[in-house]
Design an enzyme around this catalytic site. Structure first.
Site, short mmCIF file in Angstrom:
data_model
loop_
_atom_site.label_atom_id
_atom_site.label_comp_id
_atom_site.label_asym_id
_atom_site.label_seq_id
_atom_site.Cartn_x
_atom_site.Cartn_y
_atom_site.Cartn_z
N GLU A 103 -53.06 -45.00 -75.01
CA GLU A 103 -53.74 -46.12 -75.70
C GLU A 103 -53.25 -47.47 -75.16
OE1 GLU A 103 -52.81 -44.51 -79.68
OE2 GLU A 103 -54.93 -44.73 -80.12
N GLU A 123 -52.89 -36.08 -80.03
CA GLU A 123 -52.59 -36.24 -81.46
C GLU A 123 -53.15 -35.12 -82.32
OE1 GLU A 123 -53.59 -38.60 -79.43
OE2 GLU A 123 -52.46 -40.45 -79.77
N1 COA Z 1 -41.74 -38.50 -79.94
C1 COA Z 1 -40.45 -38.14 -80.10
N2 COA Z 1 -39.81 -37.26 -79.33
C2 COA Z 1 -40.52 -36.70 -78.34
C3 COA Z 1 -41.87 -37.00 -78.11
C4 COA Z 1 -42.48 -37.96 -78.96
N3 COA Z 1 -43.75 -38.33 -78.79
N4 COA Z 1 -42.31 -36.29 -77.06
C5 COA Z 1 -41.26 -35.55 -76.65
N5 COA Z 1 -40.19 -35.81 -77.42
C6 COA Z 1 -38.84 -35.24 -77.27
C7 COA Z 1 -38.82 -33.75 -77.53
O1 COA Z 1 -38.64 -33.47 -78.89
C8 COA Z 1 -37.66 -33.31 -76.68
O2 COA Z 1 -36.48 -33.63 -77.39
P1 COA Z 1 -35.18 -32.71 -77.27
O3 COA Z 1 -34.80 -32.72 -75.83
O4 COA Z 1 -34.20 -33.34 -78.18
O5 COA Z 1 -35.62 -31.36 -77.72
C9 COA Z 1 -37.71 -34.25 -75.48
O6 COA Z 1 -38.47 -35.38 -75.91
C10 COA Z 1 -38.35 -33.65 -74.26
O7 COA Z 1 -39.63 -33.11 -74.63
P2 COA Z 1 -40.13 -31.71 -74.08
O8 COA Z 1 -41.41 -31.43 -74.73
O9 COA Z 1 -39.05 -30.70 -74.21
O10 COA Z 1 -40.30 -32.04 -72.54
P3 COA Z 1 -41.45 -31.64 -71.54
O11 COA Z 1 -41.10 -32.30 -70.26
O12 COA Z 1 -41.67 -30.18 -71.58
O13 COA Z 1 -42.79 -32.29 -72.10
C11 COA Z 1 -44.21 -34.01 -72.97
C12 COA Z 1 -42.93 -33.69 -72.18
C13 COA Z 1 -44.26 -35.49 -73.12
C14 COA Z 1 -45.42 -33.52 -72.20
C15 COA Z 1 -44.16 -33.30 -74.34
O14 COA Z 1 -42.94 -33.57 -74.95
C16 COA Z 1 -45.25 -33.74 -75.29
O15 COA Z 1 -46.35 -33.27 -75.21
N6 COA Z 1 -44.89 -34.64 -76.23
C17 COA Z 1 -45.77 -35.02 -77.32
C18 COA Z 1 -46.74 -36.04 -76.87
C19 COA Z 1 -47.59 -36.43 -78.05
O16 COA Z 1 -48.04 -35.62 -78.81
N7 COA Z 1 -47.80 -37.71 -78.17
C20 COA Z 1 -48.60 -38.22 -79.23
C21 COA Z 1 -47.75 -38.53 -80.39
S1 COA Z 1 -48.73 -39.06 -81.75
#
Ligand code: COA
Length: 696
Positions: A103, A123
């Protein structure tokens, strides 16, 4: 503040730095707003780039803040500040520009991205919807009909595809920041009006008639029981009908209604639960793991073949061993057919099919397993057969190789005892179909070395599974609880429900199908055979009497055209069966059971609270590290609806642990004192008014 503001000649760079994924927490929001003010006030700054340090562009709002509450500036304020900025603004994207990160990018005037980056609005997977303009800007940028499927799926879009859709202005192969700065400079020099997505208009008349209503109906079927997809459609409809500011206000209102919803709380629990599952208490996060660059599988049956596909998909060479040439050919034929089916559906190219097949090497000789870093046994489920296999593996496997069994019920300690290296042995329990189901139960034996467990968890991620560590007990976490589920369903039929009523209640609750229909799909013969070997003390014969009778008359399930239900030739649709109904009535007579009215509420409580009670025992015994691991198992391996957070989360949040205990005590009186004996752990938590999180 998380990041810094740099000047590269006439271009200001707002660099966000909030490891690990640059989640847009309070300090990031503050940093962007303050940097924009600084850039606006500085006449020597002619254009601005928004970029991120570390492994990714902002991957979304900070999900942890949804629970703790947010402080201003809020993300919509940040986005408004970006949108209204008077100098050219370029977003430089790498990694995963997700959610709020995407966004932010949409509010910038131009978007440059590294070729391997991905964008997306995930989301919906958290029970939410974009809340900072995503539903208003994306349809304005690429059209409603392209934007909506993207927002509804929540799936990431590779940059090249995003560029083709018109989301990305420039795809960069080399140095991202340099290219973004260059573009910013050019745009500043060129002058002219800035292309703000919010100023674009949508031609609603170009949409098919009834577009939104039809989509709502379709999505209600595809995303059963889920609220936020419907709100997403509402928000995009607002984008198509209202001026930007009003649409954005509507989006915010809808977003806030999702944010406080039980579904969103449950799905956020699932997000963190899956990540928590990858952590072994007491082990350092960065513990050295063993290298796994080659894998061998014993057994080319449906399971062995499915397991092999996981590794081939991840580019890891697999040797697959069978006892006969014929068995090998059949197994590999099945694997090829699976890949070709994917290719026919457009999920992979014919070339990729060949690449993956080339990674799978068939063999009849244990000698060919000498080099393997990991060997997984997927053969017949008896200790005798496992003994033969593991004795041979012990003789040929190289020192340090990990030896795994795919057993679903047998003791990993007994299997490890067939070798002279029990520290290298563990269970890797895949779920059928093994190339599809996300769950991998990692079974910890008494002597399994910590680095072997850590390696298995890392590997699970590499092959895109959700790994959950479980202790060693009959059925581990998942199948031990499944026995409760099956037993109660069987008893409910005996007591007066029809199979259709039991399954419909479970389906309406959110399960992909009821447990009796699931038995029909899997075939009742395997469970029948294993019951023959069990002591009647260890299960409830009454609950399975109908199933036994069905098997004995050749009604094994779908594969024989009938089980609990009848099936028309070539159809998977269950139809109520007179034959089964007659058997049910005979079995009721045999046990002297007077059938009674059974409510759907009782079906749900009996099926799931029985599981939760045993889940508490699994926790008490230390089989699972945490309640959320049990939730992760049930969501990824058994189709428990993620929007209810898993059985343990459901019991705690929808029923309440005190209430759950009351009900369990009630069923101990009315159903069975033996099977419904309350778990002491549940009693303790309820007495102390505590929850599962307090156990950590
Ligand atoms: N907010 C807070 N913490 C987040 C986060 C977020 N949006 N996205 C990832 N994290 C944290 C995870 O909990 C993890 O924490 P930890 O190491 O303490 O367990 C760390 O960041 C790494 O995330 P992880 O998913 O293990 O790494 P990855 O490289 O496999 O994937 C992403 C990275 C960004 C693709 C994945 O974390 C993801 O899809 N995140 C959510 C994105 C999302 O939904 N955003 C919209 C939010 S409304």
């Amino acid at each position: 503040m998380s990041g810094r503001f740099e000047k590269h000649g006439e271009v200001g760079v707002i660099l966000v730095d909030n490891p690990p994924v640059n989640a847009i927490g309070h300090s990031v929001r503050l940093h962007i707003v303050e940097s924009l003010k600084q850039a606006a006030a500085d006449d020597t700054v002619k254009a601005v780039v928004v970029a991120c340090a570390g492994r990714t562009f902002m991957a979304g709002a900070d999900i942890a803040e949804f629970k703790t509450g947010q402080k201003p500036p809020y993300l919509p304020d940040v986005i408004a500040a970006l949108d209204g900025f008077e100098k050219p603004l370029v977003a430089a994207l790498h990694g995963t520009a997700f959610g709020g990160g995407f966004e932010v990018a949409l509010a910038c005037h131009y978007r440059v991205a590294l070729a391997d980056a991905r964008v997306g609005l995930p989301e919906v997977k958290l029970g939410l919807m974009p809340g900072s303009g995503g539903t208003q800007r994306l349809p304005r940028l690429i059209g409603v009909e392209k934007a909506l499927p993207l927002i509804l799926s929540g799936e990431p879009v590779p940059v090249k595809q995003a560029a083709a859709l018109g989301i990305i202005d420039k795809v960069v192969e080399g140095e991202l920041l340099g290219e973004a700065i260059e573009l910013a400079k050019q745009k500043a020099e060129a002058g002219g009006p800035l292309p703000r997505v919010s100023k674009k208009t949508i031609d609603r008349s170009a949409l098919p008639e009834n577009y939104f209503a039809d989509l709502r109906a379709k999505v209600a079927k595809e995303k059963r029981n889920l609220n936020s997809p419907q709100r997403i459609i509402d928000a995009v409809e607002a984008a198509a009908t209202l001026p930007f500011e009003q649409g954005a206000a509507k989006e915010r209102e809808l977003f806030l209604s999702c944010l406080g919803s039980p579904q969103a709380r449950a799905l956020q629990h699932v997000f963190f639960a899956e990540r928590q599952a990858g952590k072994i208490p007491g082990l350092p996060k960065d513990m050295a793991v063993r290298e796994v660059n080659s894998v061998a599988i014993i057994g080319a049956g449906t399971m062995g073949g499915g397991i092999a596909m996981n590794f081939a998909n991840a580019g890891i060479p697999v040797t697959i061993l069978e006892v006969s040439q014929e068995g090998l050919e059949r197994g590999l034929g099945l694997v090829r057919k699976n890949y070709e089916r994917s290719a026919a559906r457009g999920r992979m190219t014919a070339e990729q099919v060949e690449e993956r097949m080339a990674l799978i090497r068939p063999t009849l000789s244990y000698d060919d397993l000498r080099g393997a870093d990991l060997i997984i046994e997927a053969v017949f489920e008896t200790l005798e057969v496992k003994k033969q296999v593991f004795t041979q593996l012990d003789a040929v496997a190289k020192p340090g190789a990990i030896l795994a069994s795919n057993t679903s019920y047998l003791s990993i300690d007994a299997i490890a005892g067939f070798t002279n290296r029990p520290q290298d042995v563990l269970g890797l329990h895949f779920f059928s179909p093994a190339n599809v189901m996300k769950l991998l139960e990692i079974v910890r034996g008494e002597k399994t070395a910590p680095d072997v467990l850590a390696t298995a968890l890392t590997l699970a991620k590499r092959i895109k599974k959700v790994g959950v560590v479980t202790g060693n007990c009959h059925g581990f976490i998942g199948n031990r609880m499944l026995q409760e589920y099956r037993r109660e369903a069987g008893l409910l039929v005996l007591e007066g429900a029809t199979p259709g009523q039991v399954d419909k209640a479970l389906y309406d609750f959110g399960m992909p199908m009821g447990v009796l229909q699931m038995g029909d799909m899997a075939g009742h013969d395997i469970a029948y055979r294993s019951r023959q070997e069990m002591s009647p003390e260890d299960y409830e014969p009454k609950a399975y009497r109908v199933a036994d009778r069905l098997v004995e008359m050749g009604r094994l399930g779908l594969k024989t055209g009938g089980g609990y239900y009848d099936y028309d030739e070539g159809s998977r649709t269950p139809k109520p069966s007179d034959v089964t109904q007659k058997i049910i009535e005979e079995v009721r007579a045999e046990y002297g059971v007077q059938p009674r009215e059974i409510s759907d509420q009782e079906i749900i409580e009996r099926c799931f609270l029985a599981m939760v009670n045993v889940g508490c025992e699994i926790l008490r015994e230390g089989i699972a590290y945490r309640a959320s691991d049990i939730d992760t198992v049930y969501i990824n391996g058994y189709g428990f609806p993620a929007y209810r957070g898993g059985p343990m989360f459901w019991a705690e949040n929808e029923i309440g642990l005190g209430n759950a205990l009351e009900k369990i005590r009630g069923y101990a009186e009315t159903v069975s004192g033996k099977w419904w004996k309350p778990s002491p752990l549940l009693e303790k938590l309820a007495a102390e008014g505590k929850g599962f999180a307090d156990l950590a």
